[in-house]
Design an enzyme around this catalytic site. Structure first.
Site, PDB file in Angstrom:
ATOM      1  N   ASP A 231       0.876  -1.172   0.000  1.00  0.00           N
ATOM      2  CA  ASP A 231       0.000   0.000   0.000  1.00  0.00           C
ATOM      3  C   ASP A 231       0.913   1.222   0.000  1.00  0.00           C
ATOM      4  OD1 ASP A 231      -3.268   0.215   0.808  1.00  0.00           O
ATOM      5  OD2 ASP A 231      -2.112   2.072   0.985  1.00  0.00           O
TER       6      ASP A 231
ATOM      7  N   TYR B 115     -13.925   8.286 -11.732  1.00  0.00           N
ATOM      8  CA  TYR B 115     -13.508   7.025 -11.093  1.00  0.00           C
ATOM      9  C   TYR B 115     -13.905   5.831 -11.970  1.00  0.00           C
ATOM     10  CZ  TYR B 115     -14.108   3.098  -7.827  1.00  0.00           C
ATOM     11  OH  TYR B 115     -14.092   1.855  -7.220  1.00  0.00           O
TER      12      TYR B 115
ATOM     13  N   SER C 245     -20.841  -3.759  -4.162  1.00  0.00           N
ATOM     14  CA  SER C 245     -20.643  -3.075  -2.875  1.00  0.00           C
ATOM     15  C   SER C 245     -20.171  -4.125  -1.888  1.00  0.00           C
ATOM     16  CB  SER C 245     -21.952  -2.466  -2.382  1.00  0.00           C
ATOM     17  OG  SER C 245     -22.514  -1.621  -3.376  1.00  0.00           O
TER      18      SER C 245
HETATM   19  P1  NAI Z   1     -10.037   1.636   0.080  1.00  0.00           P
HETATM   20  O1  NAI Z   1     -10.067   3.065  -0.349  1.00  0.00           O
HETATM   21  O2  NAI Z   1     -10.422   1.309   1.478  1.00  0.00           O
HETATM   22  O3  NAI Z   1      -8.589   1.020  -0.196  1.00  0.00           O
HETATM   23  C1  NAI Z   1      -7.792   1.406  -1.285  1.00  0.00           C
HETATM   24  C2  NAI Z   1      -6.342   1.369  -0.847  1.00  0.00           C
HETATM   25  O4  NAI Z   1      -5.544   1.804  -1.955  1.00  0.00           O
HETATM   26  C3  NAI Z   1      -6.029   2.297   0.326  1.00  0.00           C
HETATM   27  O5  NAI Z   1      -5.436   1.586   1.390  1.00  0.00           O
HETATM   28  C4  NAI Z   1      -5.096   3.323  -0.262  1.00  0.00           C
HETATM   29  O6  NAI Z   1      -4.072   3.769   0.640  1.00  0.00           O
HETATM   30  C5  NAI Z   1      -4.498   2.590  -1.440  1.00  0.00           C
HETATM   31  N1  NAI Z   1      -4.019   3.530  -2.435  1.00  0.00           N
HETATM   32  C6  NAI Z   1      -4.625   4.666  -2.880  1.00  0.00           C
HETATM   33  N2  NAI Z   1      -3.820   5.331  -3.717  1.00  0.00           N
HETATM   34  C7  NAI Z   1      -2.675   4.611  -3.810  1.00  0.00           C
HETATM   35  C8  NAI Z   1      -1.468   4.795  -4.505  1.00  0.00           C
HETATM   36  N3  NAI Z   1      -1.246   5.867  -5.275  1.00  0.00           N
HETATM   37  N4  NAI Z   1      -0.504   3.860  -4.364  1.00  0.00           N
HETATM   38  C9  NAI Z   1      -0.700   2.763  -3.577  1.00  0.00           C
HETATM   39  N5  NAI Z   1      -1.824   2.546  -2.885  1.00  0.00           N
HETATM   40  C10 NAI Z   1      -2.805   3.459  -2.995  1.00  0.00           C
HETATM   41  O7  NAI Z   1     -10.948   0.841  -0.955  1.00  0.00           O
HETATM   42  P2  NAI Z   1     -11.584  -0.611  -0.810  1.00  0.00           P
HETATM   43  O8  NAI Z   1     -13.010  -0.464  -0.480  1.00  0.00           O
HETATM   44  O9  NAI Z   1     -10.723  -1.463   0.021  1.00  0.00           O
HETATM   45  O10 NAI Z   1     -11.528  -1.100  -2.331  1.00  0.00           O
HETATM   46  C11 NAI Z   1     -10.425  -1.808  -2.831  1.00  0.00           C
HETATM   47  C12 NAI Z   1     -10.481  -1.801  -4.344  1.00  0.00           C
HETATM   48  O11 NAI Z   1     -11.712  -2.357  -4.773  1.00  0.00           O
HETATM   49  C13 NAI Z   1     -10.397  -0.420  -4.955  1.00  0.00           C
HETATM   50  O12 NAI Z   1      -9.640  -0.490  -6.157  1.00  0.00           O
HETATM   51  C14 NAI Z   1     -11.836  -0.074  -5.288  1.00  0.00           C
HETATM   52  O13 NAI Z   1     -11.924   0.816  -6.377  1.00  0.00           O
HETATM   53  C15 NAI Z   1     -12.388  -1.439  -5.616  1.00  0.00           C
HETATM   54  N6  NAI Z   1     -13.820  -1.517  -5.363  1.00  0.00           N
HETATM   55  C16 NAI Z   1     -14.286  -1.605  -4.079  1.00  0.00           C
HETATM   56  C17 NAI Z   1     -15.637  -1.686  -3.842  1.00  0.00           C
HETATM   57  C18 NAI Z   1     -16.200  -1.874  -2.465  1.00  0.00           C
HETATM   58  O14 NAI Z   1     -17.422  -2.020  -2.349  1.00  0.00           O
HETATM   59  N7  NAI Z   1     -15.410  -1.859  -1.399  1.00  0.00           N
HETATM   60  C19 NAI Z   1     -16.606  -1.634  -4.960  1.00  0.00           C
HETATM   61  C20 NAI Z   1     -15.996  -1.533  -6.253  1.00  0.00           C
HETATM   62  C21 NAI Z   1     -14.656  -1.492  -6.437  1.00  0.00           C
HETATM   63  C1  15L Z   2     -17.207   1.414  -5.446  1.00  0.00           C
HETATM   64  O1  15L Z   2     -16.612   1.328  -6.516  1.00  0.00           O
HETATM   65  C2  15L Z   2     -16.550   1.941  -4.231  1.00  0.00           C
HETATM   66  O2  15L Z   2     -15.188   1.571  -4.186  1.00  0.00           O
HETATM   67  C3  15L Z   2     -17.213   1.499  -2.948  1.00  0.00           C
HETATM   68  O3  15L Z   2     -16.751   2.335  -1.893  1.00  0.00           O
HETATM   69  C4  15L Z   2     -18.739   1.567  -3.036  1.00  0.00           C
HETATM   70  O4  15L Z   2     -19.133   2.875  -3.065  1.00  0.00           O
HETATM   71  C5  15L Z   2     -19.217   0.792  -4.251  1.00  0.00           C
HETATM   72  O5  15L Z   2     -18.535   1.162  -5.431  1.00  0.00           O
HETATM   73  C6  15L Z   2     -20.710   0.931  -4.525  1.00  0.00           C
HETATM   74  O6  15L Z   2     -21.078   1.189  -5.658  1.00  0.00           O
HETATM   75  O7  15L Z   2     -21.498   0.730  -3.588  1.00  0.00           O
END
Ligand code: NAI
Ligand code: 15L
Length: 277
Positions: free
Chosen positions: A45, A147, A176
């Site tokens: 990270d 995004y 989600s």
């Molecule tokens: P999050 O925002 O909690 O985690 C993303 C991580 O990426 C963070 O720890 C952040 O420090 C790191 N990051 C950001 N910029 C960076 C950089 N320049 N270099 C290295 N690391 C960097 O997001 P979450 O919820 O854990 O999601 C993980 C992945 O899944 C993301 O790519 C997100 O777009 C995708 N996603 C998540 C969804 C969800 O419902 N949680 C839904 C759709 C997609």
């Molecule tokens: C995403 O892509 C985001 O990373 C997550 O935080 C949620 O907002 C999710 O979509 C969603 O559509 O619920």
């Protein structure tokens, strides 16, 4: 003898697995779960998130820094790429983390001979389809913001690296993924952490992955997504948002069907921004 899902989740086909975005919500949820998929789990990270435990390595790297990403990828057999900006926001950070970052990751994979990637794409690649529509992976992208556009770029980039260099990728359009659905929309889009792990395991272990787009959802009764184009991945969700339906309905008002937030699959993302740089 037929394998059970539990047995299947313990198959280790990769010696060393890289998990990016390890400090984030899904990274934390997957950290323990993914240890079953490899001998060594390399966690990365941009933010510090503590020491490596047994069977782990920690490599801090900014995805926008090509040299750091190159070192982060060296020596791994497969990548689960979650790192990057995870919500709508100003273009600058999205460009750095999700667009330049994805390019750096695939260039490093190419240089180091990594042949399989699970890429955390998002339902926001197709957020401008209506909530009453059912779409497949063959429907054209309709991103609902910068995004979603950056994730569409990641999907196209990974297709290019498959066509040109044979790097297989599963673009998992996660709906989600949280401990529980937070609102009525998420009853359709919810993906449990265990199903997310099942899906990633399927993507890592299926014999032929190719370049696949798969919607990341649990076995929810209401859905807008048809995963029939990804049967070869072998993902069988075992959780469902249905057990949360009554409680979600009780604590949330009925949707205003004239509001774009309730009309489109992307929900609130379709009206987010523009943001000041
Ligand atoms: P999050 O925002 O909690 O985690 C993303 C991580 O990426 C963070 O720890 C952040 O420090 C790191 N990051 C950001 N910029 C960076 C950089 N320049 N270099 C290295 N690391 C960097 O997001 P979450 O919820 O854990 O999601 C993980 C992945 O899944 C993301 O790519 C997100 O777009 C995708 N996603 C998540 C969804 C969800 O419902 N949680 C839904 C759709 C997609
Ligand atoms: C995403 O892509 C985001 O990373 C997550 O935080 C949620 O907002 C999710 O979509 C969603 O559509 O619920």
């Amino acid at each position: 003898m037929a394998r059970t899902e539990k047995q299947k989740m313990t198959i280790k086909v990769h010696e060393k697995l890289l998990l990016t975005g390890a400090a984030g919500g899904l990274g934390k949820a997957l950290r323990e779960r993914l240890k079953a998929n490899c001998t060594v789990l390399r966690l990365s990270d941009v933010q510090a998130f503590g020491e490596a435990a047994a069977g782990e390595e920690v490599v801090l790297a900014d995805l926008a820094d090509a040299a750091a990403v190159n070192q982060m990828v060296a020596g791994v057999n497969a990548i689960v790429h979650l790192g990057g900006m995870s919500v709508e926001g100003p273009f600058g950070p999205i460009l750095q983390a999700n667009i330049i970052g994805a390019y750096n990751l695939y260039e490093a994979a190419r240089k180091h001979g990594v042949k399989r990637v699970v890429f955390a794409s998002s339902n926001h690649v197709t957020g401008f389809y209506r909530q009453g529509e059912t779409i497949t992976a063959d429907h054209p992208a309709r991103p609902d913001g910068l995004y979603g556009l950056s994730k569409a770029f990641g999907e196209d980039l990974s297709r290019f690296y498959f066509d040109r260099y044979g790097i297989e990728t599963a673009c998992v359009r996660i709906g989600s993924s949280f401990a529980a659905p937070k609102d009525r929309r998420m009853l359709a889009t919810w993906l449990s952490f265990d199903d997310l792990h099942r899906l990633i395991t399927a993507c890592l272990t299926t014999p032929v992955l190719g370049h696949s787009i798969i919607f990341g959802m649990s076995d929810n009764a209401v859905t807008w997504w048809d995963n029939s184009r990804a049967r070869h991945v072998g993902y069988r969700p075992q959780d469902s948002s249905d057990i949360f339906r009554e409680a979600v309905y009780a604590r949330t008002p009925p949707p205003d069907l004239t509001d774009p937030v309730a009309q489109y699959q992307g929900g609130g993302f379709v009206v987010a921004g523009p943001f000041a740089e």
